[in-house]
Scaffold this motif. Structure first.
Motif, PDB file in Angstrom:
ATOM      1  N   GLU A   1     -11.303   0.667  -1.206  1.00 49.59           N
ATOM      2  CA  GLU A   1     -10.911  -0.421  -2.103  1.00 49.59           C
ATOM      3  C   GLU A   1     -10.736  -1.727  -1.338  1.00 49.59           C
ATOM      4  O   GLU A   1     -11.096  -2.804  -1.838  1.00 49.59           O
ATOM      5  CB  GLU A   1      -9.623  -0.049  -2.836  1.00 49.59           C
ATOM      6  CG  GLU A   1      -9.815   1.066  -3.868  1.00 49.59           C
ATOM      7  CD  GLU A   1      -8.525   1.423  -4.585  1.00 49.59           C
ATOM      8  OE1 GLU A   1      -7.449   0.948  -4.157  1.00 49.59           O
ATOM      9  OE2 GLU A   1      -8.600   2.180  -5.572  1.00 49.59           O
ATOM     10  N   LEU A   2     -10.184  -1.665  -0.141  1.00 49.98           N
ATOM     11  CA  LEU A   2     -10.050  -2.872   0.671  1.00 49.98           C
ATOM     12  C   LEU A   2     -11.416  -3.462   0.994  1.00 49.98           C
ATOM     13  O   LEU A   2     -11.631  -4.670   0.900  1.00 49.98           O
ATOM     14  CB  LEU A   2      -9.294  -2.553   1.960  1.00 49.98           C
ATOM     15  CG  LEU A   2      -7.815  -2.179   1.835  1.00 49.98           C
ATOM     16  CD1 LEU A   2      -7.285  -1.666   3.165  1.00 49.98           C
ATOM     17  CD2 LEU A   2      -6.985  -3.351   1.348  1.00 49.98           C
TER      18      LEU A   2
ATOM     19  N   ILE B   1      -3.215   2.038  -3.649  1.00 50.48           N
ATOM     20  CA  ILE B   1      -2.550   3.334  -3.705  1.00 50.48           C
ATOM     21  C   ILE B   1      -3.604   4.431  -3.678  1.00 50.48           C
ATOM     22  O   ILE B   1      -4.553   4.413  -4.463  1.00 50.48           O
ATOM     23  CB  ILE B   1      -1.704   3.459  -4.999  1.00 50.48           C
ATOM     24  CG1 ILE B   1      -0.659   2.341  -5.070  1.00 50.48           C
ATOM     25  CG2 ILE B   1      -1.027   4.822  -5.071  1.00 50.48           C
ATOM     26  CD1 ILE B   1       0.030   2.245  -6.414  1.00 50.48           C
ATOM     27  N   GLY B   2      -3.437   5.408  -2.782  1.00 55.13           N
ATOM     28  CA  GLY B   2      -4.371   6.518  -2.742  1.00 55.13           C
ATOM     29  C   GLY B   2      -4.422   7.162  -1.373  1.00 55.13           C
ATOM     30  O   GLY B   2      -3.614   6.876  -0.485  1.00 55.13           O
TER      31      GLY B   2
ATOM     32  N   PHE C   1       0.850  -1.185   0.000  1.00 55.39           N
ATOM     33  CA  PHE C   1       0.000   0.000   0.000  1.00 55.39           C
ATOM     34  C   PHE C   1       0.889   1.240   0.000  1.00 55.39           C
ATOM     35  O   PHE C   1       2.024   1.220   0.496  1.00 55.39           O
ATOM     36  CB  PHE C   1      -0.917   0.011   1.223  1.00 55.39           C
ATOM     37  CG  PHE C   1      -0.169   0.039   2.530  1.00 55.39           C
ATOM     38  CD1 PHE C   1       0.154   1.236   3.151  1.00 55.39           C
ATOM     39  CD2 PHE C   1       0.248  -1.145   3.128  1.00 55.39           C
ATOM     40  CE1 PHE C   1       0.868   1.258   4.334  1.00 55.39           C
ATOM     41  CE2 PHE C   1       0.965  -1.136   4.317  1.00 55.39           C
ATOM     42  CZ  PHE C   1       1.273   0.072   4.927  1.00 55.39           C
ATOM     43  N   VAL C   2       0.374   2.294  -0.573  1.00 57.44           N
ATOM     44  CA  VAL C   2       1.039   3.597  -0.537  1.00 57.44           C
ATOM     45  C   VAL C   2      -0.034   4.638  -0.257  1.00 57.44           C
ATOM     46  O   VAL C   2      -1.034   4.716  -0.973  1.00 57.44           O
ATOM     47  CB  VAL C   2       1.755   3.932  -1.858  1.00 57.44           C
ATOM     48  CG1 VAL C   2       2.440   5.300  -1.751  1.00 57.44           C
ATOM     49  CG2 VAL C   2       2.786   2.858  -2.202  1.00 57.44           C
ATOM     50  N   LEU C   3       0.180   5.439   0.789  1.00 57.38           N
ATOM     51  CA  LEU C   3      -0.789   6.452   1.185  1.00 57.38           C
ATOM     52  C   LEU C   3      -0.283   7.851   0.881  1.00 57.38           C
ATOM     53  O   LEU C   3       0.922   8.111   0.876  1.00 57.38           O
ATOM     54  CB  LEU C   3      -1.073   6.345   2.688  1.00 57.38           C
ATOM     55  CG  LEU C   3      -1.627   5.021   3.207  1.00 57.38           C
ATOM     56  CD1 LEU C   3      -1.768   5.073   4.726  1.00 57.38           C
ATOM     57  CD2 LEU C   3      -2.950   4.679   2.561  1.00 57.38           C
ATOM     58  N   GLY C   4      -1.230   8.755   0.634  1.00 55.93           N
ATOM     59  CA  GLY C   4      -0.916  10.169   0.446  1.00 55.93           C
ATOM     60  C   GLY C   4      -2.101  10.990   0.897  1.00 55.93           C
ATOM     61  O   GLY C   4      -3.200  10.467   1.116  1.00 55.93           O
ATOM     62  N   ASP C   5      -1.894  12.286   1.013  1.00 59.86           N
ATOM     63  CA  ASP C   5      -3.010  13.151   1.390  1.00 59.86           C
ATOM     64  C   ASP C   5      -4.058  13.208   0.292  1.00 59.86           C
ATOM     65  O   ASP C   5      -5.224  13.527   0.552  1.00 59.86           O
ATOM     66  CB  ASP C   5      -2.502  14.552   1.708  1.00 59.86           C
ATOM     67  CG  ASP C   5      -1.698  14.595   3.003  1.00 59.86           C
ATOM     68  OD1 ASP C   5      -1.897  13.691   3.852  1.00 59.86           O
ATOM     69  OD2 ASP C   5      -0.868  15.503   3.163  1.00 59.86           O
TER      70      ASP C   5
ATOM     71  N   ALA D   1      -3.514  11.643  -6.062  1.00 58.64           N
ATOM     72  CA  ALA D   1      -2.422  12.048  -6.943  1.00 58.64           C
ATOM     73  C   ALA D   1      -1.087  11.996  -6.210  1.00 58.64           C
ATOM     74  O   ALA D   1      -0.074  11.535  -6.754  1.00 58.64           O
ATOM     75  CB  ALA D   1      -2.682  13.454  -7.493  1.00 58.64           C
ATOM     76  N   GLU D   2      -1.067  12.476  -4.971  1.00 60.32           N
ATOM     77  CA  GLU D   2       0.171  12.437  -4.187  1.00 60.32           C
ATOM     78  C   GLU D   2       0.611  10.999  -3.945  1.00 60.32           C
ATOM     79  O   GLU D   2       1.803  10.670  -4.012  1.00 60.32           O
ATOM     80  CB  GLU D   2      -0.037  13.158  -2.862  1.00 60.32           C
ATOM     81  CG  GLU D   2       1.198  13.181  -1.969  1.00 60.32           C
ATOM     82  CD  GLU D   2       0.930  13.840  -0.630  1.00 60.32           C
ATOM     83  OE1 GLU D   2       1.035  13.147   0.407  1.00 60.32           O
ATOM     84  OE2 GLU D   2       0.594  15.038  -0.643  1.00 60.32           O
ATOM     85  N   ALA D   3      -0.353  10.114  -3.654  1.00 59.10           N
ATOM     86  CA  ALA D   3      -0.022   8.707  -3.415  1.00 59.10           C
ATOM     87  C   ALA D   3       0.534   8.054  -4.673  1.00 59.10           C
ATOM     88  O   ALA D   3       1.498   7.278  -4.608  1.00 59.10           O
ATOM     89  CB  ALA D   3      -1.261   7.956  -2.927  1.00 59.10           C
ATOM     90  N   GLN D   4      -0.049   8.358  -5.828  1.00 62.70           N
ATOM     91  CA  GLN D   4       0.448   7.791  -7.081  1.00 62.70           C
ATOM     92  C   GLN D   4       1.870   8.261  -7.357  1.00 62.70           C
ATOM     93  O   GLN D   4       2.716   7.481  -7.805  1.00 62.70           O
ATOM     94  CB  GLN D   4      -0.473   8.191  -8.243  1.00 62.70           C
ATOM     95  CG  GLN D   4      -1.837   7.528  -8.229  1.00 62.70           C
ATOM     96  CD  GLN D   4      -1.782   6.045  -8.537  1.00 62.70           C
ATOM     97  OE1 GLN D   4      -0.768   5.522  -9.008  1.00 62.70           O
ATOM     98  NE2 GLN D   4      -2.902   5.346  -8.291  1.00 62.70           N
ATOM     99  N   GLU D   5       2.150   9.511  -7.069  1.00 62.63           N
ATOM    100  CA  GLU D   5       3.502  10.027  -7.261  1.00 62.63           C
ATOM    101  C   GLU D   5       4.488   9.338  -6.323  1.00 62.63           C
ATOM    102  O   GLU D   5       5.599   8.959  -6.723  1.00 62.63           O
ATOM    103  CB  GLU D   5       3.496  11.541  -7.015  1.00 62.63           C
ATOM    104  CG  GLU D   5       4.836  12.210  -7.287  1.00 62.63           C
ATOM    105  CD  GLU D   5       4.778  13.719  -7.109  1.00 62.63           C
ATOM    106  OE1 GLU D   5       5.835  14.317  -6.849  1.00 62.63           O
ATOM    107  OE2 GLU D   5       3.672  14.292  -7.231  1.00 62.63           O
TER     108      GLU D   5
END
Length: 460
Positions: A397-398, A388-389, A275-279, A282-286
């Motif tokens: 999504e989970l 991711i998100g 998993f990748v988290l962001g605020d 778009a930030e998470a994808q980056e």
């Protein structure tokens, strides 16, 4: 009309170690062997009310071109020893050890697992894996017992032949016989087992486990692995890349249970995911793109390519095109790592099915269609299924995966050790709890209770 009850999700935490998932060069990545690292991740998982903490196993340092692979230089501690120590600093979290059924014996391993179950008051689990790797087997050689020419017979049984899975199935059954030799009221009874792979008798030294038997996990998604899980496992650790692929796998495995007199809820399907988290999304994808670039350095891109091609490709430019030559399927270039595309049921690196020739053809087609370099192709083809998100997106999504019967839960593999789980517990778990999809508190004390599994009926 009463609304349907929210399906409950199961969560586990995988200690990532140093591999192609971990960003081990990140300054935030700490020791892979200090107890403080194991303790941090385990305490975080328990704070998040996770079902269990999961450790992999490495029985030999991997080699590439005859040299120890860079990602193995930190070593690989023994799982049950680490988990025994974690039992003293956790209260409810399940403790799952990967232990190979090919290179162990039922009496010894059943005793060690039963001991961990007592030390932890019923929180032990065994992830059963097998091996057909003669390179690893050399660490356990018994006078030619693991000769390459006779490998399938040797790993199945020194006496009668077979496959690693047939030995593993009898191994698990034998361990359960041993765990049942003490009655629930604490009376020991002698045992005698005579089978295709094991003939043993005597007296088991550890009383019946606090949860009846330690939980059995099986890793693998080959047809043989699925059948083994349906017959013998409580949890199956697998992976799949899309919602639809997950639903197909879920339906197939659950349908196999009836022939063994089992119900669908008797086996939990938990794919390993990142998993990748962001605020923001778009930030998470980056961030995810940058993590993949860190994981697949130019050096690692060539190494991954050599795992498929079985050839020395060090002269190739990672930013250039894929090789025009075909793979060498019989190469011994990489030792101790299953080649990408290897159809072996124990493969951990497989991103797609088929042998090296088929994988190379798919990679070429993708590279040509998108104009990808070697490194870009490896980045795109060897990644795990990831969520991711933003925390809200990942939580949704989970929940969707579980509600759609693509999984019963997830084994999370963070990319940082040991703090990579912190954000998920702090930002995603509360959202899952608000949705009613995940527990807010533990309701039981054993791992079986966390997973909703009945205690095994004593078979005296």
């Amino acid at each position: 009309m009463t609304a349907p009850k929210q399906k409950q999700m199961h969560l586990a935490a995988h200690f990532p170690g140093v591999n192609n998932t971990t960003v081990w060069t990140d300054p935030r990545s700490k020791s892979q062997i200090d107890f403080s690292s194991f303790e941090h991740l385990a305490r975080t998982a328990e704070r998040g009310r996770f079902d269990f903490f999961f450790l992999a196993e490495g029985l030999r340092l991997r080699e590439h071109k005859g040299r120890i692979h860079d990602l193995d230089v930190v070593g690989r501690p023994e799982s049950l020893t680490v988990l025994s120590a974690l039992a003293a600093v956790t209260d409810r979290l399940g403790l799952a050890a990967t232990v190979n059924a090919t290179f162990n014996e039922p009496y010894e391993l059943a005793r060690r697992l039963a001991t961990l179950d007592h030390l932890s008051d019923g929180r032990a689990a065994w992830n059963v894996v097998t091996s057909s790797d003669a390179f690893t087997g050399e660490n356990f050689r018994r006078g030619g017992y693991l000769d390459r020419a006779h490998l399938p017979q040797a790993l199945g049984s020194a006496r009668t032949g077979g496959t690693p899975y047939t030995r593993a199935a009898e191994f698990v059954a034998t361990a359960r016989e041993l765990w049942d030799t003490w009655t629930p009221d604490g009376t020991p009874r002698p045992f005698r087992h005579q089978g295709q792979h094991f003939t043993i008798e005597g007296e088991f030294t550890v009383p019946r486990s606090p949860q009846g038997h330690p939980v059995v996990i099986q890793a693998g998604d080959s047809p043989e692995g699925r059948e083994f899980a349906a017959s013998a496992a409580d949890v199956i650790f697998t992976r799949h890349g899309t919602l639809e692929a997950g639903r197909t796998f879920y339906t197939d495995v659950k349908a196999r249970l009836a022939k063994y007199g089992r119900q669908p809820d008797d086996l939990k399907i938990m794919p390993g995911v990142t998993f990748v988290l962001g605020d923001s999304d778009a930030e998470a994808q980056e961030s995810a793109a940058e993590i993949r670039r860190q994981q697949i350095s130019p050096q690692n891109a060539i190494l991954a390519l050599e795992q498929v091609w079985g050839r020395d490709l060090s002269s190739y430019d990672p930013d250039g095109p894929l090789p025009e030559i075909d793979p060498d399927p019989d190469s011994g270039l990489v030792q101790g790592r299953v080649r990408i595309g290897d159809p072996s049921p124990s493969s951990r690196l497989r991103s797609t099915g088929g042998g090296p020739i088929a994988v190379a053809a798919r990679w070429r087609a993708l590279s040509e269609a998108k104009g990808l370099s070697i490194r870009q192709t490896v980045i795109e083809t060897t990644g795990r299924q990831s969520f991711i998100g933003s925390p809200e997106t990942v939580a949704a999504e989970l929940v969707e995966f579980v509600a759609a019967d693509a999984a019963d839960g997830f084994i999370l593999v963070p990319h940082l050790t040991p703090g990579g789980l912190d954000d998920f517990v702090d930002r995603v778990v509360p959202l899952l709890q608000e949705r009613g999809a995940f527990r807010s508190e533990y309701t039981g004390s054993t791992l079986r209770s966390h997973l909703g599994l009945a205690e095994p009926v004593w078979k005296g």
